[in-house]
Scaffold this motif. Structure first.
Motif, mmCIF file in Angstrom:
data_model
loop_
_atom_site.group_PDB
_atom_site.id
_atom_site.type_symbol
_atom_site.label_atom_id
_atom_site.label_comp_id
_atom_site.label_asym_id
_atom_site.label_seq_id
_atom_site.Cartn_x
_atom_site.Cartn_y
_atom_site.Cartn_z
ATOM 1 N N GLY A 33 2.302 12.551 13.294
ATOM 2 C CA GLY A 33 1.486 11.945 14.338
ATOM 3 C C GLY A 33 0.403 11.034 13.806
ATOM 4 O O GLY A 33 -0.661 10.880 14.415
ATOM 5 N N LEU A 34 0.684 10.387 12.670
ATOM 6 C CA LEU A 34 -0.256 9.450 12.058
ATOM 7 C C LEU A 34 0.311 8.041 12.143
ATOM 8 O O LEU A 34 1.519 7.846 12.253
ATOM 9 C CB LEU A 34 -0.481 9.803 10.584
ATOM 10 N N SER A 35 -0.569 7.060 12.072
ATOM 11 C CA SER A 35 -0.069 5.694 11.967
ATOM 12 C C SER A 35 0.521 5.504 10.568
ATOM 13 O O SER A 35 0.128 6.185 9.607
ATOM 14 C CB SER A 35 -1.192 4.684 12.185
ATOM 15 N N PHE A 36 1.470 4.580 10.465
ATOM 16 C CA PHE A 36 2.066 4.286 9.164
ATOM 17 C C PHE A 36 0.988 3.852 8.175
ATOM 18 O O PHE A 36 0.989 4.266 7.016
ATOM 19 C CB PHE A 36 3.136 3.207 9.310
ATOM 20 N N GLU A 37 0.044 3.034 8.636
ATOM 21 C CA GLU A 37 -1.015 2.534 7.766
ATOM 22 C C GLU A 37 -1.891 3.673 7.250
ATOM 23 O O GLU A 37 -2.259 3.714 6.067
ATOM 24 C CB GLU A 37 -1.865 1.503 8.499
ATOM 25 N N GLU A 38 -2.219 4.600 8.147
ATOM 26 C CA GLU A 38 -3.057 5.733 7.759
ATOM 27 C C GLU A 38 -2.346 6.617 6.738
ATOM 28 O O GLU A 38 -2.938 7.026 5.726
ATOM 29 C CB GLU A 38 -3.424 6.546 9.003
ATOM 30 N N ASN A 52 0.811 -1.212 0.000
ATOM 31 C CA ASN A 52 0.000 0.000 0.000
ATOM 32 C C ASN A 52 0.843 1.260 0.000
ATOM 33 O O ASN A 52 0.468 2.261 0.567
ATOM 34 C CB ASN A 52 -0.948 0.004 1.204
ATOM 35 N N LEU A 53 2.010 1.209 -0.642
ATOM 36 C CA LEU A 53 2.844 2.391 -0.803
ATOM 37 C C LEU A 53 3.227 2.513 -2.274
ATOM 38 O O LEU A 53 3.333 1.490 -2.977
ATOM 39 C CB LEU A 53 4.122 2.282 0.028
ATOM 40 N N ILE A 54 3.448 3.745 -2.724
ATOM 41 C CA ILE A 54 3.842 3.972 -4.110
ATOM 42 C C ILE A 54 5.062 4.881 -4.135
ATOM 43 O O ILE A 54 5.056 5.950 -3.526
ATOM 44 C CB ILE A 54 2.678 4.593 -4.912
ATOM 45 N N ASP A 55 6.107 4.437 -4.832
ATOM 46 C CA ASP A 55 7.252 5.304 -5.082
ATOM 47 C C ASP A 55 6.938 6.084 -6.352
ATOM 48 O O ASP A 55 6.975 5.542 -7.454
ATOM 49 C CB ASP A 55 8.528 4.486 -5.249
ATOM 50 N N THR A 56 6.621 7.368 -6.184
ATOM 51 C CA THR A 56 6.139 8.168 -7.303
ATOM 52 C C THR A 56 7.253 8.736 -8.178
ATOM 53 O O THR A 56 6.958 9.358 -9.201
ATOM 54 C CB THR A 56 5.262 9.343 -6.805
ATOM 55 N N HIS A 57 8.520 8.502 -7.796
ATOM 56 C CA HIS A 57 9.601 9.106 -8.586
ATOM 57 C C HIS A 57 10.913 8.381 -8.331
ATOM 58 O O HIS A 57 11.486 8.465 -7.241
ATOM 59 C CB HIS A 57 9.744 10.583 -8.209
ATOM 60 N N SER A 65 0.178 5.787 4.741
ATOM 61 C CA SER A 65 0.355 5.047 3.494
ATOM 62 C C SER A 65 -0.922 5.052 2.665
ATOM 63 O O SER A 65 -0.894 5.289 1.451
ATOM 64 C CB SER A 65 0.768 3.604 3.780
ATOM 65 N N ALA A 66 -2.042 4.786 3.333
ATOM 66 C CA ALA A 66 -3.321 4.758 2.623
ATOM 67 C C ALA A 66 -3.644 6.116 2.020
ATOM 68 O O ALA A 66 -4.143 6.210 0.893
ATOM 69 C CB ALA A 66 -4.433 4.307 3.560
ATOM 70 N N LYS A 67 -3.341 7.178 2.762
ATOM 71 C CA LYS A 67 -3.677 8.517 2.281
ATOM 72 C C LYS A 67 -2.815 8.920 1.097
ATOM 73 O O LYS A 67 -3.314 9.448 0.102
ATOM 74 C CB LYS A 67 -3.532 9.543 3.418
ATOM 75 N N THR A 68 -1.513 8.680 1.173
ATOM 76 C CA THR A 68 -0.642 9.064 0.061
ATOM 77 C C THR A 68 -0.936 8.218 -1.180
ATOM 78 O O THR A 68 -0.814 8.713 -2.307
ATOM 79 C CB THR A 68 0.846 8.953 0.436
ATOM 80 N N PRO A 117 -1.348 20.262 3.880
ATOM 81 C CA PRO A 117 -2.529 19.387 3.942
ATOM 82 C C PRO A 117 -2.183 17.960 3.531
ATOM 83 O O PRO A 117 -1.536 17.742 2.499
ATOM 84 C CB PRO A 117 -3.515 20.036 2.969
ATOM 85 N N ILE A 118 -2.624 17.003 4.309
ATOM 86 C CA ILE A 118 -2.296 15.604 4.069
ATOM 87 C C ILE A 118 -2.839 15.108 2.731
ATOM 88 O O ILE A 118 -2.264 14.212 2.106
ATOM 89 C CB ILE A 118 -2.824 14.719 5.236
ATOM 90 N N ASP A 119 -3.923 15.728 2.252
ATOM 91 C CA ASP A 119 -4.511 15.259 0.999
ATOM 92 C C ASP A 119 -3.769 15.759 -0.235
ATOM 93 O O ASP A 119 -4.201 15.520 -1.360
ATOM 94 C CB ASP A 119 -5.996 15.627 0.906
ATOM 95 N N ARG A 120 -2.611 16.416 -0.027
ATOM 96 C CA ARG A 120 -1.787 16.841 -1.162
ATOM 97 C C ARG A 120 -0.375 16.261 -1.104
ATOM 98 O O ARG A 120 0.496 16.705 -1.849
ATOM 99 C CB ARG A 120 -1.689 18.369 -1.204
ATOM 100 N N LEU A 121 -0.136 15.292 -0.231
ATOM 101 C CA LEU A 121 1.214 14.755 -0.058
ATOM 102 C C LEU A 121 1.399 13.426 -0.791
ATOM 103 O O LEU A 121 0.505 12.572 -0.803
ATOM 104 C CB LEU A 121 1.531 14.553 1.421
ATOM 105 N N LEU A 122 2.570 13.273 -1.388
ATOM 106 C CA LEU A 122 3.010 12.027 -2.010
ATOM 107 C C LEU A 122 4.392 11.692 -1.472
ATOM 108 O O LEU A 122 5.062 12.551 -0.880
ATOM 109 C CB LEU A 122 3.073 12.174 -3.530
#
Length: 260
Positions: A237-242, A3-8, A244-247, A197-202
């Motif tokens: 201050g987020l879990s790794f799973e959270e 559930n992780l993506i290397d974008t570059h 990863s899912a968001k990015t 904002p977390i919804d703009r992070l990769l």
């Protein structure tokens, strides 16, 4: 769970030539579900495409890095667009401005940057922006071009100012973070990232360069994007799973040519 993506990253570079299968396998075992291998010059695009054809979960971009602009003075929008017909080509770049080395004249870098922006508009693929010691001109070009017509994109390997990040986000762009954020001297970068904002992070590696702690000094590789993600999740201050899912969700929102 993958559930992780290397974008570059740059899987066609010589550092990976003799062990690419091992590199890709290590990434899979580390939970990396997709990888984007990035173009810096058109002369390498066939090698990049051969990699994406071999591995089902690896994608690519097409573009000319600012360092390489001097070798592509006659570049046209169509020179880029024709490669976007390939089903695994999902981005335009990396492009942008690099005044730190200035391996190509500034005016030429600007002209070719705008050619990439037009290609991003026409293809509806995200623009992958490199900027170093050129924030003011990068912001000016992005703002001017956005007024001419919308395009999607990201600032890759972000490591500069809050002004650049804030203005990029205001334009609708995303911010991609690499191993630099783990470096001891990156306190200012960490402070900026906390405000984004977390919804703009990769996340990305930019491998084979910029290996994160605890791998500093080694050849970077896509599996290390997990170390980047763990570090940032702790920072925010987020879990790794959270995190990863968001990015990963952010990746699919931006790179919408890729099916989930």
């Amino acid at each position: 769970m993958n559930n992780l993506i290397d974008t570059h990253c740059h899987l066609n570079f010589p550092q990976f030539r003799n062990n690419l299968d091992e590199i890709v396998e290590r990434a899979i075992k580390s939970g990396i579900s997709k990888i984007v291998t990035i173009s810096i010059k058109l002369s390498e695009i066939n090698d990049i495409i051969s990699i994406t054809n071999k591995y089902s979960h690896i994608y690519n971009s097409v573009g000319v890095h600012p360092h390489e602009c001097k070798n592509y003075q006659d570049l046209t929008v169509n020179d880029l667009i024709k490669y976007t017909k390939h089903p695994k080509c999902i981005g335009i770049g990396e492009t942008g401005l690099d005044y730190y080395y200035e391996n190509s004249p500034k005016k030429l870098q600007k002209d070719i940057f705008t050619i990439h922006i037009e290609a991003a508009r026409k293809s509806n693929l995200p623009l992958i922006v490199h900027t170093r010691n050129a924030d003011a001109d990068t912001i000016e070009i992005l703002q001017t071009e956005m007024k001419k017509g919308q395009f999607k994109g990201l600032i890759h390997c972000f490591s500069t100012t809050k002004e650049l990040a804030d203005k990029a986000i205001k334009l609708g762009l995303y911010i991609s973070l690499a191993g630099i954020i783990t470096f001891n001297k990156a306190n200012n970068l960490r402070d900026i990232v906390k405000s984004l904002p977390i919804d703009r992070l990769l996340v990305e590696t930019d491998s084979p360069y910029l290996a994160p702690e605890p791998h500093r000094g080694k050849c970077n590789e896509p599996s290390y994007v997990k170390d980047v993600a763990i570090y940032i999740s702790n920072l925010l201050g987020l879990s790794f799973e959270e995190f990863s899912a968001k990015t990963t969700e952010n990746f699919y929102n931006l790179f919408d040519k890729v099916s989930k």
